[in-house]
Design an enzyme around this catalytic site. Structure first.
Site, PDB file in Angstrom:
ATOM      1  N   GLY A 511       0.831  -1.195   0.000  1.00  0.00           N
ATOM      2  CA  GLY A 511       0.000   0.000   0.000  1.00  0.00           C
ATOM      3  C   GLY A 511       0.860   1.237   0.000  1.00  0.00           C
ATOM      4  O   GLY A 511       2.082   1.186  -0.045  1.00  0.00           O
ATOM      5  N   GLY A 513       1.096   4.986   1.887  1.00  0.00           N
ATOM      6  CA  GLY A 513       0.598   5.869   2.929  1.00  0.00           C
ATOM      7  C   GLY A 513       1.112   7.263   2.705  1.00  0.00           C
ATOM      8  O   GLY A 513       1.828   7.532   1.750  1.00  0.00           O
ATOM      9  N   GLY A 514       0.750   8.155   3.602  1.00  0.00           N
ATOM     10  CA  GLY A 514       1.200   9.524   3.467  1.00  0.00           C
ATOM     11  C   GLY A 514       2.704   9.625   3.628  1.00  0.00           C
ATOM     12  O   GLY A 514       3.320  10.585   3.211  1.00  0.00           O
ATOM     13  N   PHE A 515       3.307   8.630   4.242  1.00  0.00           N
ATOM     14  CA  PHE A 515       4.719   8.740   4.552  1.00  0.00           C
ATOM     15  C   PHE A 515       5.593   7.897   3.644  1.00  0.00           C
ATOM     16  O   PHE A 515       6.791   7.875   3.784  1.00  0.00           O
ATOM     17  CB  PHE A 515       4.962   8.354   6.005  1.00  0.00           C
ATOM     18  CG  PHE A 515       4.212   9.230   6.960  1.00  0.00           C
ATOM     19  CD1 PHE A 515       4.653  10.514   7.227  1.00  0.00           C
ATOM     20  CD2 PHE A 515       3.066   8.778   7.572  1.00  0.00           C
ATOM     21  CE1 PHE A 515       3.965  11.333   8.092  1.00  0.00           C
ATOM     22  CE2 PHE A 515       2.377   9.592   8.451  1.00  0.00           C
ATOM     23  CZ  PHE A 515       2.816  10.864   8.711  1.00  0.00           C
ATOM     24  N   GLY A 516       5.003   7.160   2.753  1.00  0.00           N
ATOM     25  CA  GLY A 516       5.822   6.367   1.861  1.00  0.00           C
ATOM     26  C   GLY A 516       5.132   5.070   1.492  1.00  0.00           C
ATOM     27  O   GLY A 516       4.030   4.782   1.942  1.00  0.00           O
ATOM     28  N   LYS A 532       8.267  -0.146   5.528  1.00  0.00           N
ATOM     29  CA  LYS A 532       7.779   1.181   5.140  1.00  0.00           C
ATOM     30  C   LYS A 532       8.971   1.969   4.638  1.00  0.00           C
ATOM     31  O   LYS A 532       9.919   2.223   5.374  1.00  0.00           O
ATOM     32  CB  LYS A 532       7.129   1.850   6.349  1.00  0.00           C
ATOM     33  CG  LYS A 532       6.716   3.271   6.067  1.00  0.00           C
ATOM     34  CD  LYS A 532       5.596   3.710   6.972  1.00  0.00           C
ATOM     35  CE  LYS A 532       4.299   3.663   6.235  1.00  0.00           C
ATOM     36  NZ  LYS A 532       3.133   4.040   6.858  1.00  0.00           N
ATOM     37  N   ASP A 629      -3.376  10.508  12.478  1.00  0.00           N
ATOM     38  CA  ASP A 629      -3.898   9.992  11.214  1.00  0.00           C
ATOM     39  C   ASP A 629      -4.601   8.658  11.423  1.00  0.00           C
ATOM     40  O   ASP A 629      -4.393   7.712  10.679  1.00  0.00           O
ATOM     41  CB  ASP A 629      -2.778   9.866  10.174  1.00  0.00           C
ATOM     42  CG  ASP A 629      -3.323   9.751   8.747  1.00  0.00           C
ATOM     43  OD1 ASP A 629      -4.537  10.023   8.550  1.00  0.00           O
ATOM     44  OD2 ASP A 629      -2.564   9.391   7.841  1.00  0.00           O
TER      45      ASP A 629
END
Ligand SMILES: *[C@@H]1O[C@H](CO)[C@@H](O)[C@H](O)[C@H]1NC(C)=O
Ligand SMILES: *[C@@H]1O[C@H](CO)[C@@H](O)[C@H](O)[C@H]1NC(C)=O
Ligand SMILES: *[C@@H]1O[C@H](CO)[C@@H](O)[C@H](O)[C@H]1NC(C)=O
Ligand SMILES: *[C@@H]1O[C@H](CO)[C@@H](O)[C@H](O)[C@H]1NC(C)=O
Ligand SMILES: *[C@@H]1O[C@H](CO)[C@@H](O)[C@H](O)[C@H]1NC(C)=O
Ligand SMILES: *[C@@H]1O[C@H](CO)[C@@H](O)[C@H](O)[C@H]1NC(C)=O
Ligand SMILES: *[C@@H]1O[C@H](CO)[C@@H](O)[C@H](O)[C@H]1NC(C)=O
Ligand SMILES: *[C@@H]1O[C@H](CO)[C@@H](O)[C@H](O)[C@H]1NC(C)=O
Length: 817
Positions: A511, A513-516, A532, A629
């Site tokens: 997936g 996410g906002g962070f990578g 991640k 979040d």
């Protein structure tokens, strides 16, 4: 007798030393290397061996170089590929006239080095890089080196390509078969077009093109560039055109090899004791050379994979089946060449640059000059910047039909994307589409500006009043005791992660996410992990980052995802988590089929688990984390469908502003954000409570809180639920799959808690410890005030201009449309 014995012993020891000692890394004219004596050369660091060997099931003997520390015999270079020696008579030596030769039976030549000069005082040495060199005893220049004559393997430091000064074309050639190192059909080398590229050929037929080098990577194989273990250099001038790579991580042993069917990159996996492949080319159907013919664009995942470039149509429209793809596409509207007003060059992004056989390159021209030049030559079909670094420079032009185009994966190197401008008739379909797009962009921008203007005065007023309220909020004091003992989080090497994730292959992507990006990985011991991959640019200081990771790794609770370790190497920063096989909560509750798996008791357990995890973050851990979040996709489910909150602490890791109650950088997801946070950037444990309220409502209803939840009334989920509640019909909200299993008392209690969490004023919302008690019926439930939600309201955009740069917010805003 004794003396005799000891002499015998020591002389046999001496003999033993001479025969078996692998210490020497070089020979001179007086010391030939004989197959019969089993002598070898070993590089100084012990990495490579030069000696005689027998490949596979063959009986022939060859002189070659292989890895000495690797139990799987891996030959990287062969001298006498074409002339095997049928017995052990082979001798490598420098003959009396100073040439390096390999002699076989009856002292016939099996091979000789193509050296520039004969040596007077020669030394033959095997270097640590695996390069066998011939030089004068006390000179550095090589008279000959094996790196100039590659076999099928490309080692670090080896140049692939051309040296015009000495007439060299260094290219890889596959072995004929695993038993026969003589040159096979497949080769891999640089084609000397005006705009050079690497080409894999079978005989003289092209099989795969790398696309030209654009300063950062080859346009058709960005995956090579993405490998964080090497750096690459491409040189093209009047003397040389070559491509080479260097290891950044010296601990890693890697090689690239051309086998009988493809190009592969391997890394030695110590723990597994085998070579682990992490890249191969061609990698998919679209890599097949010119599969789709002229102006065909190969797009993986489309059916058929061959599509036409916008503005073109298939040549044999009715029968466009795989056998006909090669015919390609033709223009929907014919070009009129002479009338330059009727010509337009339309930019395309994310394409592999077409075959450069008929191309021209001028590195000193600007894009504008390029356009003029291309416009004025009717056979020029496209142009682009030849180098995309620093905003782009140089000019590449393509003549005749454009072939072998494919769509590259969209998520890579967007910033460095090489746009190609393709010649089109000015009044064509394409143009109209473009203009339409332009109009949409203008409208969107106008709306955004309008909102900005309206919001600023509102925000200034609102922030002031809110900040006063927050002044003595508990979350503001964050006294973290930094105890330096036992802050041990395992470090994972980049190589481990690259192997585990199959070089971050898109198949392993879990997936985004906002962070990578998040990847699934399997460690060599079989453990599954989630990786991640963060972006380095968003991290402020490495030491601070490490400290944060150490602290966050200490947070352990059964409703939090466990951080297993981290990796910082080169440009890469990664966090390694335990892998959750059941994925995230949103993939269940918002999916018609999978929602059935989650009956009421499971959902109630999940709700309670999330609440406990959040309570731990807010109050019980020594750090006091505000998640910022919380949403369905950040709740993962383990084997027992027990919830685990993920991405906690990310705000801290990225922050710098996390100890204050106000931030310029709103992270989070529209739809879950508390109003005071979305609008003013004010966050607190109560903004998490708000997100929990939304999440609760989604779990109960199985619906997303997005705009236009109720098509006829334009209501969002919160307003819709509240209306039902007010009308005394809360049960209509129940997710249909729950109807049988639902315990109504618990359902209504949860709904009420959700409304309490969603109240407009953060001081009215309960804290998580109250929520946990209420969920278990251990605390009385107050009457909720009308809840609030930003979704679908006019003031729906995060107010600060800065916050718009946060991807997550922007992306989610767009999705919500
Ligand atoms: C060389 O090695 C081979 C196999 O390892 C062995 O059979 C042979 O006897 C050795 N020859 C000498 C001269 O040591
Ligand atoms: C040494 O080898 C070179 C290259 O094969 C050959 O031309 C030359 O005649 C050889 N010299 C002698 C003395 O055998
Ligand atoms: C080597 O010499 C022997 C004897 O002169 C001869 O029988 C044999 O065929 C030769 N071998 C090769 C490969 O030339
Ligand atoms: C040997 O080198 C010469 C010039 O340096 C070159 O023309 C020739 O092709 C080379 N031969 C081989 C087999 O590489
Ligand atoms: C590549 O890495 C090597 C080793 O770290 C370094 O010496 C070299 O300068 C680098 N080259 C480029 C082009 O970055
Ligand atoms: C080349 O290597 C790949 C992967 O190891 C293998 O699947 C393929 O069969 C090999 N090709 C040949 C012709 O051996
Ligand atoms: C490249 O472009 C520059 C500027 O237009 C021109 O002066 C130069 O002659 C061109 N070089 C070649 C090789 O065409
Ligand atoms: C257009 O470019 C091609 C390829 O460089 C060249 O052969 C041809 O002469 C050019 N035509 C004109 C009119 O400049």
């Amino acid at each position: 007798m004794d003396i005799f014995a000891s002499v015998l012993l020591s002389s046999s020891l001496l003999l033993f030393y001479f025969v078996f000692s692998d210490a020497a890394d070089s020979i001179t004219q007086s010391q030939p290397l004989r197959d019969i004596e089993n002598t070898t050369l070993v590089s100084k660091d012990g990495g490579f061996v030069l000696g005689f060997f027998r490949p596979g099931n063959s009986n022939n003997r060859y002189l070659g170089i292989w890895y000495s520390n690797i139990p799987v015999k891996t030959v990287v270079w062969v001298a006498n590929r074409r002339n095997p020696i049928t017995d052990s008579s082979g001798v490598l030596k420098v003959n009396s006239s100073g040439s390096l030769v390999l002699l076989g039976q009856n002292s016939t030549f099996a091979w000789s080095a193509n050296q520039t000069n004969e040596a007077r005082n020669p030394r033959v040495q095997l270097l640590d890089s695996g390069n066998l060199v011939l030089r004068e005893e006390n000179e550095d220049d090589y008279l000959w080196q094996s790196f100039d004559y590659p076999s099928d393997t490309w080692l670090a430091g080896m140049k692939l390509g051309w040296d015009f000064r000495i007439g060299l074309d260094r290219r890889l050639t596959a072995w004929k078969s695993p038993d026969d190192p003589s040159p096979g059909e497949l080769s891999w080398g640089i084609e000397l077009h005006n705009y050079p590229e690497i080409v894999m050929k079978k005989g003289s037929k092209k099989v795969f093109r790398s696309g030209p080098w654009n300063g950062n990577f080859f346009s058709g194989m960005p995956e090579l560039h993405a490998i964080p273990l090497y750096n690459f250099t491409f040189v093209s001038n009047k003397d040389e055109v070559y491509f080479t790579f260097h290891m950044i991580q010296n601990s890693v042993i890697t090689r690239a090899v051309l086998n009988q069917s493809r190009y592969e990159r391997y890394m030695w996996a110590k723990e597994q004791n085998e070579w682990s492949m992490f890249l191969n080319l061609p990698k998919d159907k679209c890599d097949d050379y010119n599969l789709c013919g002229p102006y065909g664009n190969c797009i993986m995942g489309e059916a058929p994979v061959c599509q036409c470039v916008e503005g073109f149509k298939a040549k044999s429209l009715e029968t466009w089946n795989p056998e006909e793809w090669y015919k390609g596409c033709e223009r929907s509207t014919q070009l009129s060449c002479q009338d330059k007003d009727k010509i337009e060059f339309v930019p395309f992004s994310g394409l592999k640059m077409p075959d450069t056989t008929h191309s021209l390159l001028n590195e000193s021209m600007s894009l504008n000059e390029c356009w003029v030049k291309c416009l004025n030559n009717c056979t020029c079909m496209a142009y682009s910047n030849s180098d995309t670094r620093n905003g782009g420079r140089g000019c590449a032009m393509w003549f005749e039909d454009l072939i072998d185009i494919r769509q590259m994966a969209a998520n890579k190197q967007d910033a460095n994307s090489q746009d190609i401008y393709i010649r089109m008739p000015a009044s064509g379909q394409v143009l109209k589409n473009k203009q339409k797009r332009k109009v949409i962009v203008i409208v969107v921008v106008a709306i955004a500006v309008l909102f900005g203007v309206l919001l600023i005065p509102y925000c200034i007023w609102k922030r002031k009043s809110l900040r006063d309220n927050m002044e003595n909020n508990e979350m503001l004091d964050q006294n973290i005791e930094l105890q330096s003992e036992d802050l041990e989080v395992p470090f994972f090497s980049l190589a481990t992660i690259v192997i585990a994730t199959n070089n971050f292959s898109s198949d392993n992507k879990l997936g985004e996410g906002g962070f990578g990006l998040v990847y699934k990985g399997i460690l060599i011991d079989g453990h599954e992990i989630a990786v991640k991959r963060l972006s380095r640019s968003s991290i402020q200081g490495l030491n601070e980052f490490k400290n944060e990771v150490m602290l966050i790794a200490k947070l352990q609770h059964r409703n939090l995802v466990r951080l297993l370790g981290y990796c910082i190497e080169g440009e890469e920063i990664m966090l390694i988590y335990e892998y959750m096989p059941n994925g995230s909560l949103d993939s269940f509750i918002f999916d018609k089929t999978r929602a059935n798996i989650l009956g009421w008791s499971m959902r109630f357990n999940i709700i309670c688990g999330i609440a406990r995890g959040l309570l731990y973050l807010h109050e019980d851990s020594r750090l006091r984390i505000i998640h910022r979040d919380l949403k369905a996709s950040n709740v993962l489910l383990d084997n027992n469908m027990s919830p685990k909150i993920s991405d906690f602490g990310m705000a801290r890791i990225f922050g710098g502003d996390q100890t204050e109650g106000n931030t310029d950088r709103v992270v989070g997801t529209y739809g879950y954000m508390a109003p005071e946070y979305a609008i003013d950037g004010l966050f607190s444990v109560k903004s998490d409570v708000y997100s929990f309220g939304i999440l609760l409502l989604e779990i109960l209803s199985g619906k997303k809180n997005r705009r236009s939840f109720h098509p006829s009334q334009g209501l969002n989920l919160v307003a819709h639920a509240w209306n039902l509640w007010k009308d005394g019909k809360p049960l209509e909200l129940i997710d249909t799959c729950l109807e049988d299993s639902c315990i109504l008392l618990e359902f209504v209690r949860c709904l009420r808690i959700s409304f309490l969490c969603l109240q407009q004023h953060h001081e009215d919302r309960p804290n998580m410890s109250s929520v946990v008690m209420m969920l278990h019926g251990e605390s009385s439930l107050p009457e909720p005030k009308e809840p609030t939600s930003l979704v679908g309201k006019k003031l729906s955009s995060p107010s600060k201009n800065k916050s718009l740069s946060t991807n997550e917010v922007t992306i989610t805003l767009l999705q919500a449309r």
